[in-house]
Design a protein around this motif. Structure first.
Motif, short mmCIF file in Angstrom:
data_model
loop_
_atom_site.label_atom_id
_atom_site.label_comp_id
_atom_site.label_asym_id
_atom_site.label_seq_id
_atom_site.Cartn_x
_atom_site.Cartn_y
_atom_site.Cartn_z
N SER A 1 0.83 -1.21 0.00
CA SER A 1 0.00 0.00 0.00
C SER A 1 0.86 1.26 0.00
O SER A 1 2.05 1.22 0.34
N GLY A 2 0.26 2.35 -0.37
CA GLY A 2 0.83 3.69 -0.18
C GLY A 2 2.25 3.87 -0.69
O GLY A 2 2.59 3.54 -1.82
N LEU A 3 3.09 4.42 0.19
CA LEU A 3 4.48 4.74 -0.18
C LEU A 3 5.25 3.50 -0.58
O LEU A 3 6.05 3.52 -1.53
N ASP B 1 4.49 -7.49 3.70
CA ASP B 1 3.34 -6.83 4.33
C ASP B 1 2.53 -7.89 5.06
O ASP B 1 2.85 -9.08 5.00
N CYS C 1 4.61 -10.99 6.47
CA CYS C 1 5.38 -10.84 7.71
C CYS C 1 4.77 -9.72 8.55
O CYS C 1 4.52 -8.63 8.05
N ASP C 2 4.57 -10.04 9.80
CA ASP C 2 4.13 -9.02 10.76
C ASP C 2 5.39 -8.50 11.47
O ASP C 2 6.06 -9.26 12.19
N ILE C 3 5.72 -7.25 11.24
CA ILE C 3 7.00 -6.74 11.74
C ILE C 3 7.01 -6.49 13.25
O ILE C 3 7.97 -5.96 13.78
N TYR D 1 8.75 0.86 5.11
CA TYR D 1 7.55 1.70 5.04
C TYR D 1 6.40 1.13 5.86
O TYR D 1 5.36 1.79 5.98
N ALA D 2 6.52 -0.11 6.36
CA ALA D 2 5.43 -0.68 7.16
C ALA D 2 5.23 0.21 8.38
O ALA D 2 6.18 0.52 9.09
N GLY D 3 4.01 0.62 8.59
CA GLY D 3 3.76 1.50 9.73
C GLY D 3 2.28 1.72 9.92
O GLY D 3 1.46 1.36 9.07
N ALA E 1 9.98 8.34 7.75
CA ALA E 1 9.57 9.04 8.97
C ALA E 1 8.50 10.05 8.58
O ALA E 1 8.02 10.04 7.45
N SER E 2 8.14 10.89 9.48
CA SER E 2 7.10 11.87 9.16
C SER E 2 7.55 13.27 9.55
O SER E 2 8.21 13.46 10.57
N1 LIG Z 1 1.69 8.91 3.29
C1 LIG Z 1 2.22 9.97 3.89
O1 LIG Z 1 2.04 11.13 3.48
C2 LIG Z 1 3.07 9.80 5.13
C3 LIG Z 1 3.63 10.92 5.71
C4 LIG Z 1 4.43 10.76 6.81
C5 LIG Z 1 4.68 9.50 7.34
N2 LIG Z 1 4.11 8.42 6.77
C6 LIG Z 1 4.41 7.12 7.36
O2 LIG Z 1 5.03 6.29 6.38
C7 LIG Z 1 4.58 4.95 6.54
C8 LIG Z 1 3.89 4.48 5.27
O3 LIG Z 1 2.81 5.38 4.97
P1 LIG Z 1 1.70 5.01 3.90
O4 LIG Z 1 0.95 6.27 3.63
O5 LIG Z 1 2.31 4.29 2.77
O6 LIG Z 1 0.78 4.05 4.78
P2 LIG Z 1 -0.17 2.86 4.33
O7 LIG Z 1 -1.12 2.65 5.46
O8 LIG Z 1 -0.71 3.08 2.96
O9 LIG Z 1 0.84 1.61 4.25
C9 LIG Z 1 1.41 1.05 5.39
C10 LIG Z 1 1.53 -0.45 5.14
O10 LIG Z 1 2.15 -1.03 6.29
C11 LIG Z 1 1.53 -2.27 6.53
N3 LIG Z 1 1.67 -2.65 7.93
C12 LIG Z 1 1.09 -2.09 9.03
N4 LIG Z 1 1.41 -2.76 10.13
C13 LIG Z 1 2.25 -3.77 9.75
C14 LIG Z 1 2.91 -4.81 10.44
N5 LIG Z 1 2.79 -4.96 11.76
N6 LIG Z 1 3.69 -5.67 9.72
C15 LIG Z 1 3.82 -5.53 8.38
N7 LIG Z 1 3.19 -4.57 7.67
C16 LIG Z 1 2.41 -3.70 8.34
C17 LIG Z 1 0.06 -2.05 6.18
O11 LIG Z 1 -0.61 -3.29 5.95
C18 LIG Z 1 0.17 -1.16 4.95
O12 LIG Z 1 0.17 -1.90 3.75
C19 LIG Z 1 3.65 4.95 7.75
O13 LIG Z 1 4.38 4.64 8.91
C20 LIG Z 1 3.16 6.38 7.80
O14 LIG Z 1 2.73 6.74 9.11
C21 LIG Z 1 3.33 8.53 5.68
#
Ligand SMILES: NC(=O)c1ccc[n+]([C@@H]2O[C@H](COP(=O)([O-])OP(=O)(O)OC[C@H]3O[C@@H](n4cnc5c(N)ncnc54)[C@H](O)[C@@H]3O)[C@@H](O)[C@H]2O)c1
Length: 168
Positions: free
Chosen positions: A18-20, A39, A63-65, A91-93, A159-160
């Motif tokens: 997902s996402g980033l 993921d 994998c659950d991190i 990027y998992a978060g 990071a954020s």
């Molecule tokens: N998108 C942004 O603008 C932004 C800005 C600042 C920080 N962030 C941080 O960057 C990271 C990625 O952001 P994103 O927008 O892509 O988020 P997102 O929610 O789209 O993707 C995060 C992915 O991490 C996976 N994940 C969550 N818990 C997990 C675990 N325990 N084990 C394995 N995978 C796990 C989720 O299933 C998901 O696919 C996050 O930590 C977010 O807080 C994002």
């Protein structure tokens, strides 16, 4: 534009469904890297990459991190698949405490949310670095780049900008 530096690199992307993470996996594959999407669940991005770049271009590892043994096993599986590990992008978060516009204040946040956030975002990322680094330090450095540097690997942690904000 493809980035030549990524060609044939073996890269783990955590949060790659997902996402980033997903965007990075696609970008890396478009530049010739072979990516291990990590993921909790697959979103099909590895299939999308394989259709475009061939069977060897991507794989998915669940994998659950938050689980150390699962991370150790995931890195091993990635190395078995790729032969080495050049890059890990963490990027998992989770973002559990609300939206940017409605962050919880310390005095109103549940302690469980604080614990879960640190367990995934900080401890999980640290553990991924730990096991990736063990592998990178054990493997031979790559051929020297134009500046003569011979890297054993690269680690990218997301990071954020919110980390720099001291009040809302
Ligand atoms: N998108 C942004 O603008 C932004 C800005 C600042 C920080 N962030 C941080 O960057 C990271 C990625 O952001 P994103 O927008 O892509 O988020 P997102 O929610 O789209 O993707 C995060 C992915 O991490 C996976 N994940 C969550 N818990 C997990 C675990 N325990 N084990 C394995 N995978 C796990 C989720 O299933 C998901 O696919 C996050 O930590 C977010 O807080 C994002």
């Amino acid at each position: 534009m493809p980035d030549e530096r990524l060609k044939d690199r073996i890269a783990i992307i955590t949060g790659g469904s997902s996402g980033l993470g997903k965007a990075t996996a696609i970008k890396f594959a478009n530049s010739g890297a072979r990516v291990i999407i990590v993921d909790l669940q697959s979103s099909g991005v590895e299939e999308q990459i394989k259709q475009q770049h061939g069977e060897a271009a991507a794989t998915f590892v669940s994998c659950d991190i938050t689980h150390e043994t699962a991370i150790e096993a995931m890195v091993k599986e990635a190395v078995q698949w790729g032969g080495r590990l050049d890059i890990i992008c963490n990027y998992a978060g989770v973002c559990l405490e609300g939206t940017l516009a409605a962050m919880h204040r310390v005095d109103s946040m549940e302690t469980e949310i604080f614990d879960r956030t640190l367990t995934v975002n900080v401890r999980g990322t640290w553990l991924c670095c730990k096991y990736a680094l063990k592998q990178m330090l054990a493997q031979e450095p790559l051929e020297a780049n134009a500046r003569g540097e011979r890297a054993r690997g690269w680690i990218v942690n997301a990071a954020s900008v919110t980390g720099y904000v001291d009040r809302f």
